[in-house]
Scaffold this motif. Sequence first.
Motif, PDB file in Angstrom:
ATOM      1  N   ALA A  64       3.456   3.996   3.976  1.00  8.05           N
ATOM      2  CA  ALA A  64       2.978   2.610   3.850  1.00  8.05           C
ATOM      3  C   ALA A  64       2.028   2.464   2.663  1.00  8.05           C
ATOM      4  O   ALA A  64       2.166   1.529   1.856  1.00  8.05           O
ATOM      5  N   LEU A  65       1.096   3.384   2.551  1.00 10.40           N
ATOM      6  CA  LEU A  65       0.141   3.301   1.437  1.00 10.40           C
ATOM      7  C   LEU A  65       0.851   3.488   0.101  1.00 10.40           C
ATOM      8  O   LEU A  65       0.532   2.807  -0.881  1.00 10.40           O
ATOM      9  N   SER A  66       1.819   4.377   0.069  1.00  9.80           N
ATOM     10  CA  SER A  66       2.506   4.625  -1.198  1.00  9.80           C
ATOM     11  C   SER A  66       3.496   3.522  -1.544  1.00  9.80           C
ATOM     12  O   SER A  66       3.965   3.429  -2.682  1.00  9.80           O
ATOM     13  N   GLU A  67       3.796   2.654  -0.567  1.00  9.69           N
ATOM     14  CA  GLU A  67       4.567   1.432  -0.857  1.00  9.69           C
ATOM     15  C   GLU A  67       3.653   0.329  -1.353  1.00  9.69           C
ATOM     16  O   GLU A  67       4.124  -0.766  -1.650  1.00  9.69           O
ATOM     17  N   GLY A  68       2.362   0.589  -1.342  1.00 11.82           N
ATOM     18  CA  GLY A  68       1.411  -0.405  -1.834  1.00 11.82           C
ATOM     19  C   GLY A  68       0.736  -1.215  -0.746  1.00 11.82           C
ATOM     20  O   GLY A  68      -0.041  -2.123  -1.035  1.00 11.82           O
ATOM     21  N   ARG A  69       1.005  -0.904   0.503  1.00 14.82           N
ATOM     22  CA  ARG A  69       0.366  -1.665   1.591  1.00 14.82           C
ATOM     23  C   ARG A  69      -1.109  -1.299   1.684  1.00 14.82           C
ATOM     24  O   ARG A  69      -1.463  -0.126   1.656  1.00 14.82           O
ATOM     25  N   ARG A  70      -1.937  -2.330   1.802  1.00 20.12           N
ATOM     26  CA  ARG A  70      -3.387  -2.101   1.856  1.00 20.12           C
ATOM     27  C   ARG A  70      -4.020  -2.882   2.993  1.00 20.12           C
ATOM     28  O   ARG A  70      -5.157  -3.309   2.915  1.00 20.12           O
ATOM     29  N   GLY A  71      -3.267  -3.103   4.051  1.00 18.32           N
ATOM     30  CA  GLY A  71      -3.806  -3.812   5.207  1.00 18.32           C
ATOM     31  C   GLY A  71      -2.680  -4.444   5.993  1.00 18.32           C
ATOM     32  O   GLY A  71      -1.505  -4.154   5.759  1.00 18.32           O
ATOM     33  N   GLY A  72      -3.058  -5.271   6.969  1.00 17.25           N
ATOM     34  CA  GLY A  72      -2.062  -5.984   7.760  1.00 17.25           C
ATOM     35  C   GLY A  72      -1.457  -5.154   8.881  1.00 17.25           C
ATOM     36  O   GLY A  72      -0.446  -5.545   9.464  1.00 17.25           O
TER      37      GLY A  72
END
Length: 142
Positions: A64-72
């Motif tokens: 998730a983080l490496s897909e660019g997700r930063r919350g939610g």
Amino acid sequence: MREDYADLVQQAQRAAETAHAPYSRFRVGAALLFADGAVVTGANVENASYGLSLCAETVAVARALSEGRRGGLVAVAVTSPDADTISPCGRCRQVLNELAALDRADPLVIGAGEGGTRQWRLSHLLPDAFGPDALSGKEGEG
Ligand SMILES: O=c1ccn([C@H]2C[C@H](O)[C@@H](CO)O2)c(=O)[nH]1
Ligand SMILES: [Zn+2]
């Protein structure tokens, strides 16, 4: 269980089928549900150097983080076809908190198995967490 979480558990079950767990033979799947409806899954990835093995939850957070997700982060389902019940290990609680704390979320954690389903808030599993806030003003860009 609400219908959307039943679906999330099913995605975690499907992820567990892809586990690389030749040493423990204990397969785990995790599925992260985000506020935009996206689901990011992970399975445990073991290593011949046993201690380097990665849990399903940690793999999912890294994806998730490496897909660019930063919350939610809304909910996390964890399941294993090799156990009646499961809850995230201590390291994974901390790793989940890294993603959750980015926007001060307190996701639901669902441990699902043949023995029944349990639900907690992450803050219940990891009270008084050490998170990004503790480093505020000290963290770099990244
Ligand atoms: O919540 C958990 C607990 C264990 N495991 C993995 C780590 C290891 O590969 C195997 C046995 O501990 O299960 C997970 O992926 N998640
Ligand atoms: Zn873990």
